[in-house]
Structure formats: structure tokens, C-alpha cells
Design an enzyme around this catalytic site. Structure first.
Site, PDB file in Angstrom:
ATOM      1  CG  ASP A 199      12.219 109.013  34.610  1.00  0.00           C
ATOM      2  OD1 ASP A 199      12.208 107.758  34.615  1.00  0.00           O
ATOM      3  OD2 ASP A 199      12.989 109.669  33.891  1.00  0.00           O
ATOM      4  CD1 TRP A 200      11.490 102.289  37.212  1.00  0.00           C
ATOM      5  CD2 TRP A 200      10.130 103.708  36.162  1.00  0.00           C
ATOM      6  NE1 TRP A 200      10.385 101.583  36.783  1.00  0.00           N
ATOM      7  CE2 TRP A 200       9.539 102.419  36.140  1.00  0.00           C
ATOM      8  CE3 TRP A 200       9.420 104.759  35.580  1.00  0.00           C
ATOM      9  CZ2 TRP A 200       8.304 102.153  35.549  1.00  0.00           C
ATOM     10  CZ3 TRP A 200       8.194 104.498  34.981  1.00  0.00           C
ATOM     11  CH2 TRP A 200       7.649 103.221  34.972  1.00  0.00           C
TER      12      TRP A 200
END
Ligand code: BGC
Length: 737
Positions: free
Chosen positions: A229-230
Site C-alpha cells: 500500500d502507498w
């Protein structure tokens, strides 16, 4: 993904490490022969940011794209085929917008109604979530665009999402939180899986070798790319060692250098880096090979598909005296959402729609020559006057975008109090009042349901929701949506009430697998609307249930008849239970579902298969799924609490034969038909306590049943030695085998 010629052959360590992190916010690096690719959100529309302003919070703009119903709406369709078509359209839009991997679907379980991101997830049930998630992936990937199954795993709250540990036992993990992902990985083979921000039992998902390698790759056979995930990577070296392939977004090369350094220092295996690079390279090659040259998509056709999905997502919660559908007549429309619809959620999934249907305009279209007056509902006296002057009122209630979003959770599940005051006043003046709800997370509805004779749940319907609502209000479409989440009477009743959100960095999943209807049913609690609930403008009768065991599981057959006066679609739900289970199980769980569309008077024989996997439980001892032999109770119905027919079926299981040892209890031995007789004899001859409890006023056997047999021998004052006991147990084990 299929293995093709290795595009990383010839790349040096630094180049391999470089492939493992982004070039920018949304792109990977082009390295040697490996092309760069674009990843973008997802899931209910393509959020392609082509300018210089990029973010993952829904702040900066993006190219216009169709905003389909978010997962909260799509799930209410209970229609995998429709979700797959939406996926195909999303794939086409991705190609037209130059996107190679679309970041979705989000299949986290809705553990608690307060989770701010529930609008982006499907359901409280793993079978429904997994089946719909798999359909979405199939659709997108059929267009040569990769999916990114997220957020892996156990990311069920927004509060402290980048640090908190979800503390969950092994059975609950496998049966609930991982099960959804397992279904999607096995059925639809997503090209990528996105690991979540949170920790699981103390270890970051991004650094969790058990999660990313043992479960995902070794158990489920995943062969694609694990992307972070970012911003989910705290330690790239630990993450790569655990099975992470691609860190996003860019780190400006800093974490690539850390990887190179670790390999040179001997703390990270060079082969692991090479494997990760190989996976990224294969993804990039495959995604660019299939990308094609499309530069546009059919905006009208996709808007129409968004309308169809929204029509199917609307749930008719209540319809006293068949108030709905409405005839064209003078109408009052009340509430701001009629003019400014709430149709999607805030955060990374935020889509810039190609167009937007406004409910008020669509209602006016259907009303023809009849007047439709509108009041925003902020001035109650004005709203009451509007309602009084019409034949019926349609009141739009719900939550604003500020009240729920990615990034934070709600503290309660109430509708704003002024909305209830408004509804009370309007209903007093106009008994023919229909309520239309817009919201991403579940809202408390007991008061609304008590006031309004008719209630339509629109959840979030995407850009074409306004038209779809009008279609249902006026009966052009007969509603067939079903709740994918229980509406509890009050927040305090909900399963994780006392364990949400995290405290001191930990979230205790103390309710275990008893989430959603599994919880309310186990505790026999009243709810406002049960899981699976949804009415129709027609009626359906269920008959002729037949359940047979097959090699693959169960075949469930029944006849559904449309006994009403309109054509309609019925969602048939199959629930299974195993009352005699040796382990704690839900009273019933969704084991299959299907749907049938029938004209008035028409009947159809419906078949719904139930797989053995959907009857089994996860045994931490055996380290595998176990299907217990015995009688299962199978019920079919129109909701989890509207079970129309039930039948028992005998299932042949696959329990592991665990040999008895001195640690086996008396109770366990007596429950085994082979061991019972031998042990009863030993007991009567060697028990220091005797076996006759008739004079004692107590149940001696029950007192002793949890004593390990080795310890019983100890009490026998030498009548039975340990060696004799071992011999006895060996004999019993041999007979059982
Ligand atoms: C979200 C992901 C999203 C990513 C990129 C994160 O904050 O949790 O769902 O795909 O940002 O926007």
C-alpha cells in the site's frame, strides 16, 4: 502470471533492486528491457492523475471516468455476473486512460460499522465478498489490465491504520479475514496483491513472511506481484525478505540502495531480490504487451451500465401497504441529497465522474405533467408545507462525505438528529412518505423504520444513482438488492463494540469469527434489518428443497415461484450449520447463493452448489481445513432471518486421525467408539473414585472427563502403570487406524 523468457536476465543487483520500487507516485521504473507501468486507483472508477499534482487521498483532480457504484452498492446486487461486467468496463477505461494495474478490489471484512472505509468493501461475509471480488478481478483482467487485491490483510479500521496491530487467532484469520482473499486468489488469480498498512499479530503486513509467502504463495499458489500500500513499507529490506516485490510510491531510490547494501552485507539473500525483480518484470512485460492502443471508452454505454448496477444495488427495506412503486402524481421531494447526491466516498478511490444524474431531475422526468415541489429540508416548516401539498413525499436522508471517509472512523452510527426531526415532522403531515438513504457505512435505522412506511436503501450508487432511484421509485425496475451487512438495533449490540478501534497500538479481535450476522445469530439478538434482507414489488414462494451430498460438496435444489403480479428477480441464499460440531461454529453461515428472474406465475427449479470448502473449518492443530463428518442443517431463504425451508444432510468429512496419548482426556477417549469400551473397563477396575455416583448427588463422569488419562493412571495407586497405559493406547490407536 505465466512464466515467459526472463526479462531480468543480465540485470545487475542495483537494477534488480530498482525494479522493486516506484519511479513516481503512480509508475514503476523502466530498467533495461523492462518497461515502466502505471498503477492507479480503483476500485469503482479509474482515478487517473495525469498532471503534476498526485496524491493518494483524493485531493487533486483526475481525468473524467465512470463512477460505478462503490463496493457498498455493488455488494447489494449479490450479482457476480453484473460485477464482472462492471470490471470489464473498468478494464476498458483503464486501457483508454493508460493504466496497466487498477488498484482494487478492496475485500476487507466489515468487522465494525464504524470503519470509515466500509463503503469501499463488500460485506461482513467472506463468501459474498470473495465471490464478488473474484468477479471484479475476472472482469478487469479479461481486458488485459491487472487487478490489485487489497488490503492484505486484516485492515478493518482506519484509526491508526499505519501502525496498529490486528491481534487475531489462527482460526478467525483463516475462516474470516483471509478467507475472502483466498477465494479471490484461487478463483480469479489477480496479477497483484496489495499488502496493507497495519501489523498482524505484531508484524507489519509488509514484513510478514507468514502472510506474504507461507499463506499467499505456498498455500494459495499466488504467483503475481505483492505491491505495498502507498507508504506501507517501514523497512524495505525486511519487506523484501518477507515476500514484498514492489514498494510504492517512489522513494527516490533510497530504499533500492538499502536493498543493495543489505545483499552486499550478507543480510539479505540475493536470490530473493532477483525473484522479486523477476516478478515485477513479468508483470510489466505482460501488462504492456496487452495494453493495446485504445484512447477512449464508450461514455454513454458505461453510464448506462453504471445505472443498471445502481438499479440492482437498491434495497427495498420496507414497503407498508405497497406504498411503492409510486404512480405519477404531485410529489414533494425533500432533502439536500436529492439535489446534490451523495454517491461515492472520500479518499484514494474518489472518482471524477463523466456525468452525474440528479435524483430530483430524474424524479421530475417520471412525474410527467404533475408538479414536483422541492425543499432542501433545512427549514422544517417549509418542508412540511411542501409535503402537505403533495400526494406523497420522498425524503432523502443520509451521511455527508465529511462524516465518513478513508483515513478516519466514525464514533457512532446515528443519522444526524435534525434529519430525524425533519422526518418526524414530514410524516406527521404526509403519511405517504418514502425515505431514500445515502450512506457508505451502516446507519442506525430503528427510528426511521418506525416512522416511514417505505424505505429504500441506496447506500452509495455511483454517478447514475439518481436515475436508478427514480427507476425503482416509479416501478420501471423492481428492486432486488439485498443487504450485505446487518443493520443492528444499536451500535452497542455490534460484535466489536468493546474492541474498536485499537488501544495502545493493538486491536483485539475478541469476537473471533462471530462477526456480522454470525454474532447476532449466535447471541439470538434482535436486529433492525438482517443480513440478506431486501423486499420486492412481487412475492416469491419457495418449495421442493432437496439437498444431496456430492463429491464436491452439496447440491441444493429448490423451486422458486413468482406468486405476485410483476416480473422480478429473487436472490436465494443458502445457509449451512453444523449443530453437532466438536468446535465452536456460527449457528449458520452463508454457504451459497444464486438468483432467478421470473414473470408473474412463473416457477423455476434453482440449483445452488455448496463447496466442501464452504462447510469446513480451519483446524490450527492440523494446520489445515477440516470437514467434520456428520449431519449439516441446510436452510434456504430470502435473508439470514427469513429461512423458508430446511433439510438435513449427512456429510462424509476428512477429519485427521489424531492418535491418543497420555495427554488425551477421559472425555475425548469416551467420545471415541473404539476407545470407549476399553477405557470404561479400565475405569471400573482402576479408578480410585469408583464409578457409582448415584449416592453422591453429582455427575462423577462429568467431573473427571477433562482429566488426562495419564493423570488418571497416576490416581490408580499402582493398579495401572504408565507402561500398561501406553500399551493400551497403542492398541486402541492401532484399531482406529
Ligand atoms: C490506500 C489504497 C490506495 C493507495 C493509492 C492508500 O492510501 O489505502 O487503497 O490504493 O493509497 O492511492
Amino acid at each position: 502470471m505465466t512464466d515467459s523468457a526472463d526479462p531480468t536476465a543480465g540485470l545487475d543487483l542495483a537494477e534488480q533492486a530498482a525494479l522493486g520500487s516506484g519511479a513516481s507516485f503512480w509508475t514503476t521504473k523502466a530498467v533495461g528491457p523492462v518497461p515502466a507501468i502505471v498503477l492507479t486507483d480503483g476500485p469503482h472508477g479509474v482515478r487517473r492523475q495525469s498532471g503534476s499534482a498526485t496524491d493518494h487521498l483524493g485531493l487533486s483532480g483526475s481525468e473524467p471516468a465512470t463512477c460505478f457504484p462503490p463496493a457498498v452498492g455493488l455488494s447489494q446486487t449479490w450479482d457476480p455476473a453484473l460485477v464482472e461486467r462492471v470490471g470489464r468496463a473498468l478494464g476498458d477505461e483503464s486501457r483508454a486512460l493508460g493504466v496497466h494495474v487498477l488498484l482494487g478490489p478492496g475485500v476487507n471484512i466489515k468487522r465494525d460499522p464504524r470503519c470509515g472505509r466500509n463503503f469501499e468493501y463488500y460485506s461482513e461475509d467472506p463468501l459474498l465478498s470473495g465471490t464478488l471480488g473474484a468477479a471484479w478481478v475476472r472482469g478487469v483482467q479479461s481486458r488485459g489490465v491487472g487487478a490489485s487485491l487489497k488490503h492484505f490483510a486484516v485492515n478493518n479500521a482506519e484509526h491508526d491504520r499505519m501502525r496498529a496491530s490486528s491481534d487475531v487467532d489462527a482460526r478467525t484469520l483463516r475462516e474470516l479475514y483471509l478467507r475472502t482473499f483466498e477465494i479471490v486468489v484461487r478463483q480469479a488469480r489477480p496479477w497483484t496483491v496489495m499488502c496493507s498498512y497495519n501489523r498482524i499479530n505484531g508484524v507489519y503486513a509488509s514484513e510478514n513472511a507468514w502472510l506474504l509467502t507461507t499463506v499467499l504463495r505456498d498455500d494459495w499458489g499466488f504467483d503475481g506481484v505483492v505491491v505495498s500500500d502507498w507508504g506501507a513499507v517501514a523497512d524495505r529490506v525486511a519487506a523484501v525478505a518477507a515476500g514484498l516485490d514492489l514498494e510504492m510510491p517512489t522513494t527516490g531510490g533510497i530504499s533500492d540502495a538499502e536493498v543493495v547494501h543489505a545483499v552486499r552485507a550478507g543480510t539479505l539473500d540475493a536470490d530473493v531480490v532477483a525473484q522479486a525483480a523477476g516478478r515485477v518484470a513479468r508483470l510489466a512485460t505482460k501488462a504492456t504487451e496487452t495494453a493495446g492502443t485504445a484512447t477512449s471508452f464508450d461514455v454513454d454505454a458505461h453510464h448506462q451500465l453504471a445505472r443498471e448496477a445502481a438499479q440492482r444495488a437498491i434495497v427495498l427495506l420496507k414497503n407498508d401497504d405497497d406504498l411503492l412503486p409510486l404512480e405519477p402524481s404531485p410529489l414533494a421531494v425533500i432533502g439536500g441529497f436529492a439535489q446534490e447526491p451523495r454517491y461515492q466516498g472520500g479518499g484514494s478511490s474518489h472518482v471524477n465522474p463523466t456525468r452525474l444524474d440528479v435524483p430530483l431531475d430524474e424524479i421530475r422526468r417520471f412525474a410527467g405533467d404533475h408538479p414536483v415541489s422541492y425543499s432542501p429540508g433545512t427549514d422544517v416548516a417549509a418542508a412540511v408545507a411542501t409535503a402537505e401539498s403533495a400526494d406523497a413525499a420522498i425524503v432523502f436522508l443520509g451521511l455527508t462525505a465529511e462524516e465518513e471517509s478513508e483515513g478516519y472512523d466514525r464514533e457512532h452510527i446515528d443519522l444526524p438528529a435534525p434529519q430525524l426531526d425533519l422526518l418526524r415532522a414530514v410524516v406527521a403531515a404526509q403519511p405517504r412518505t418514502v425515505v431514500v438513504l445515502s450512506h457508505g457505512g451502516v446507519v442506525r435505522l430503528d427510528a426511521v423504520a418506525g416512522l416511514a412506511p417505505a424505505l429504500l436503501d441506496g447506500a452509495l450508487l455511483g454517478q447514475a444513482g439518481g436515475g436508478a432511484l427514480a427507476d425503482v421509485l416509479f416501478g420501471v425496475v423492481n428492486p432486488s438488492g439485498r443487504l450485505a451487512e446487518t443493520v443492528p438495533l444499536r451500535l452497542q449490540d455490534s460484535p466489536a463494540y468493546l474492541n474498536f478501534p485499537s488501544e495502545a497500538g493493538h486491536t483485539v479481535y475478541g469476537e473471533r469469527m462471530f462477526v456480522g450476522y454470525r454474532w447476532y445469530d449466535a447471541r439470538d439478538m434482535p436486529v433492525t434489518f438482517p443480513f440478506g434482507h431486501g423486499l420486492s414489488y412481487t412475492r416469491f414462494d419457495y418449495s421442493g428443497l432437496e439437498v444431496t451430498a456430492t463429491g464436491e460438496g452439496l447440491a441444493v435444489h429448490l423451486t422458486v415461484t413468482n406468486t405476485g403480479t410483476r416480473p422480478g428477480r429473487e436472490v436465494v441464499q443458502v445457509y449451512a450449520g453444523h449443530p453437532g460440531s466438536a468446535v465452536g461454529r456460527p449457528v449458520r453461515w452463508l454457504a451459497g447463493f444464486g438468483s432467478v428472474t421470473l414473470d408473474p406465475g412463473e416457477r423455476s427449479r434453482v440449483e445452488i452448489p455448496v463447496s466442501r470448502a464452504d462447510l469446513a473449518y480451519w483446524s490450527p492443530d492440523a494446520g489445515r481445513w477440516v470437514l467434520e463428518s456428520g449431519e449439516y442443517l441446510v436452510s434456504v431463504g430470502a435473508s439470514s432471518r427469513d429461512l423458508r425451508l430446511s433439510a438435513s444432510v449427512t456429510v462424509e468429512g476428512d477429519e485427521p486421525m489424531r492418535p491418543f496419548t497420555r495427554e488425551s482426556t477421559l472425555g475425548e477417549l469416551l467420545a471415541d467408539p473404539v476407545a470407549a469400551q476399553t477405557i470404561a473397563t479400565v475405569l471400573s477396575s482402576a479408578s480410585p473414585f469408583g464409578t457409582d455416583d448415584s449416592a453422591l448427588g453429582m455427575n462423577l463422569l462429568r467431573m473427571l472427563e477433562s482429566v488426562p488419562i495419564g493423570r488418571m493412571a497416576g490416581f490408580s495407586a499402582g493398579k495401572v502403570t504408565g507402561e500398561q497405559l501406553d500399551e493400551l493406547l497403542a492398541g486402541i490407536n492401532a484399531q482406529r487406524a
